[in-house]
Scaffold this motif. Structure first.
Motif, PDB file in Angstrom:
ATOM      1  N   ASN A 180       0.820  -1.198   0.000  1.00  0.00           N
ATOM      2  CA  ASN A 180       0.000   0.000   0.000  1.00  0.00           C
ATOM      3  C   ASN A 180       0.862   1.260   0.000  1.00  0.00           C
ATOM      4  OD1 ASN A 180      -1.816  -2.090   1.643  1.00  0.00           O
ATOM      5  ND2 ASN A 180      -3.112  -0.621   0.594  1.00  0.00           N
ATOM      6  N   LYS A 181       0.322   2.320  -0.571  1.00  0.00           N
ATOM      7  CA  LYS A 181       1.016   3.604  -0.579  1.00  0.00           C
ATOM      8  C   LYS A 181       1.311   4.070   0.845  1.00  0.00           C
ATOM      9  CE  LYS A 181       0.849   8.208  -2.583  1.00  0.00           C
ATOM     10  NZ  LYS A 181       0.063   9.166  -3.356  1.00  0.00           N
ATOM     11  N   SER A 182       0.451   3.716   1.787  1.00  0.00           N
ATOM     12  CA  SER A 182       0.641   4.120   3.181  1.00  0.00           C
ATOM     13  C   SER A 182       1.738   3.326   3.900  1.00  0.00           C
ATOM     14  CB  SER A 182      -0.677   3.959   3.950  1.00  0.00           C
ATOM     15  OG  SER A 182      -1.040   2.591   4.010  1.00  0.00           O
ATOM     16  N   ASN A 183       2.199   2.223   3.325  1.00  0.00           N
ATOM     17  CA  ASN A 183       3.186   1.368   3.987  1.00  0.00           C
ATOM     18  C   ASN A 183       4.608   1.799   3.597  1.00  0.00           C
ATOM     19  OD1 ASN A 183       4.714  -0.666   5.128  1.00  0.00           O
ATOM     20  ND2 ASN A 183       3.327  -2.312   4.503  1.00  0.00           N
ATOM     21  N   GLN A 184       5.049   2.886   4.221  1.00  0.00           N
ATOM     22  CA  GLN A 184       6.373   3.444   3.915  1.00  0.00           C
ATOM     23  C   GLN A 184       7.506   2.470   4.219  1.00  0.00           C
ATOM     24  OE1 GLN A 184       7.196   6.434   2.495  1.00  0.00           O
ATOM     25  NE2 GLN A 184       5.014   6.724   2.112  1.00  0.00           N
ATOM     26  N   ARG A 185       7.386   1.703   5.309  1.00  0.00           N
ATOM     27  CA  ARG A 185       8.444   0.757   5.676  1.00  0.00           C
ATOM     28  C   ARG A 185       8.683  -0.269   4.573  1.00  0.00           C
ATOM     29  NH1 ARG A 185       6.979  -0.974  11.580  1.00  0.00           N
ATOM     30  NH2 ARG A 185       7.556   0.918  12.643  1.00  0.00           N
ATOM     31  N   MET A 186       7.597  -0.816   4.051  1.00  0.00           N
ATOM     32  CA  MET A 186       7.751  -1.843   3.014  1.00  0.00           C
ATOM     33  C   MET A 186       8.283  -1.239   1.726  1.00  0.00           C
ATOM     34  SD  MET A 186       7.542  -5.025   3.124  1.00  0.00           S
ATOM     35  CE  MET A 186       8.519  -5.813   1.873  1.00  0.00           C
ATOM     36  N   GLN A 187       7.892  -0.019   1.428  1.00  0.00           N
ATOM     37  CA  GLN A 187       8.436   0.656   0.253  1.00  0.00           C
ATOM     38  C   GLN A 187       9.954   0.797   0.380  1.00  0.00           C
ATOM     39  OE1 GLN A 187       6.213   4.247  -0.889  1.00  0.00           O
ATOM     40  NE2 GLN A 187       4.524   3.438   0.333  1.00  0.00           N
ATOM     41  N   GLU A 188      10.418   1.125   1.571  1.00  0.00           N
ATOM     42  CA  GLU A 188      11.865   1.236   1.812  1.00  0.00           C
ATOM     43  C   GLU A 188      12.557  -0.111   1.641  1.00  0.00           C
ATOM     44  OE1 GLU A 188      12.361   3.015   5.674  1.00  0.00           O
ATOM     45  OE2 GLU A 188      11.155   4.766   5.107  1.00  0.00           O
ATOM     46  N   VAL A 189      11.913  -1.179   2.104  1.00  0.00           N
ATOM     47  CA  VAL A 189      12.484  -2.520   1.947  1.00  0.00           C
ATOM     48  C   VAL A 189      12.635  -2.857   0.464  1.00  0.00           C
ATOM     49  CG1 VAL A 189      12.063  -5.004   2.296  1.00  0.00           C
ATOM     50  CG2 VAL A 189      11.694  -3.397   4.175  1.00  0.00           C
ATOM     51  N   PHE A 190      11.588  -2.609  -0.319  1.00  0.00           N
ATOM     52  CA  PHE A 190      11.672  -2.900  -1.750  1.00  0.00           C
ATOM     53  C   PHE A 190      12.784  -2.090  -2.415  1.00  0.00           C
ATOM     54  CE2 PHE A 190       7.036  -4.279  -1.579  1.00  0.00           C
ATOM     55  CZ  PHE A 190       7.348  -5.619  -1.689  1.00  0.00           C
ATOM     56  N   LYS A 191      12.843  -0.807  -2.138  1.00  0.00           N
ATOM     57  CA  LYS A 191      13.875   0.047  -2.747  1.00  0.00           C
ATOM     58  C   LYS A 191      15.274  -0.424  -2.345  1.00  0.00           C
ATOM     59  CE  LYS A 191      10.835   4.007  -3.076  1.00  0.00           C
ATOM     60  NZ  LYS A 191      10.382   5.236  -2.444  1.00  0.00           N
ATOM     61  N   ALA A 192      15.452  -0.761  -1.068  1.00  0.00           N
ATOM     62  CA  ALA A 192      16.761  -1.224  -0.584  1.00  0.00           C
ATOM     63  C   ALA A 192      17.184  -2.536  -1.233  1.00  0.00           C
ATOM     64  CB  ALA A 192      16.734  -1.386   0.935  1.00  0.00           C
ATOM     65  N   ASN A 193      16.206  -3.289  -1.736  1.00  0.00           N
ATOM     66  CA  ASN A 193      16.504  -4.581  -2.363  1.00  0.00           C
ATOM     67  C   ASN A 193      16.447  -4.530  -3.884  1.00  0.00           C
ATOM     68  OD1 ASN A 193      16.882  -6.829  -0.247  1.00  0.00           O
ATOM     69  ND2 ASN A 193      15.292  -5.514   0.584  1.00  0.00           N
ATOM     70  N   GLY A 194      16.518  -3.327  -4.438  1.00  0.00           N
ATOM     71  CA  GLY A 194      16.650  -3.168  -5.881  1.00  0.00           C
ATOM     72  C   GLY A 194      15.364  -3.282  -6.680  1.00  0.00           C
ATOM     73  N   PHE A 195      14.225  -3.226  -6.021  1.00  0.00           N
ATOM     74  CA  PHE A 195      12.951  -3.229  -6.744  1.00  0.00           C
ATOM     75  C   PHE A 195      12.649  -1.814  -7.213  1.00  0.00           C
ATOM     76  CE2 PHE A 195      12.620  -7.191  -4.581  1.00  0.00           C
ATOM     77  CZ  PHE A 195      11.657  -7.948  -5.224  1.00  0.00           C
TER      78      PHE A 195
END
Length: 139
Positions: free
Chosen positions: A102-117
């Protein structure tokens, strides 16, 4: 000692407890059971305690899709989500891997970005007022 492995049915209760801690109920118990039976669930263990899990499938337009990554709230920010993602990428039967949050889930967005997604689009109307962001990574 951290270990990652395909979940077994004996792990079901522990996985469902973690899921319930995060979402507040055990409504996904049968979904999780089916993923374990089909060997589509990976668990992260630390000192014989399941600290997180990942569920995937390969029915997203012929590509792999990580449908759930859940880490025990007391064990977050210790690299378990990254370890689960890396493990899955190594065993993924497809070259393209997608996931979403979800757009509201900033933590998961950071995880994806940190893992090259990278972001690959949005889906509206799943959760009212909180669009789903699709993420993509190629092996």
């Amino acid at each position: 000692m951290k270990s990652l492995e395909i979940a077994q049915l004996i792990d079901l209760d522990d996985i469902v407890k973690i899921d319930k801690q995060v979402i507040g109920n055990n409504c996904r118990c049968e979904y999780i059971r089916k993923a374990i039976e089909e060997e589509r669930c990976i668990v992260a263990n630390d000192k014989n305690l399941i600290v997180g899990f990942l569920i995937f499938d390969t029915h997203f337009f012929g590509c792999s899709f990580i449908s759930l990554i859940i880490v025990r709230p007391t064990e977050r920010r210790k690299g378990y989500a990254t370890s689960l993602i890396e493990y899955f990428i190594n065993i993924s039967p497809t070259k393209k891997i997608f996931s979403s949050t979800n757009k509201s889930n900033q933590r998961m967005q950071e995880v994806f970005k940190a893992n090259g997604f990278i972001q690959s689009g949005f889906i509206e109307n799943l959760d009212e007022g909180d669009p789903e962001i699709i993420y993509f990574k190629s092996k």
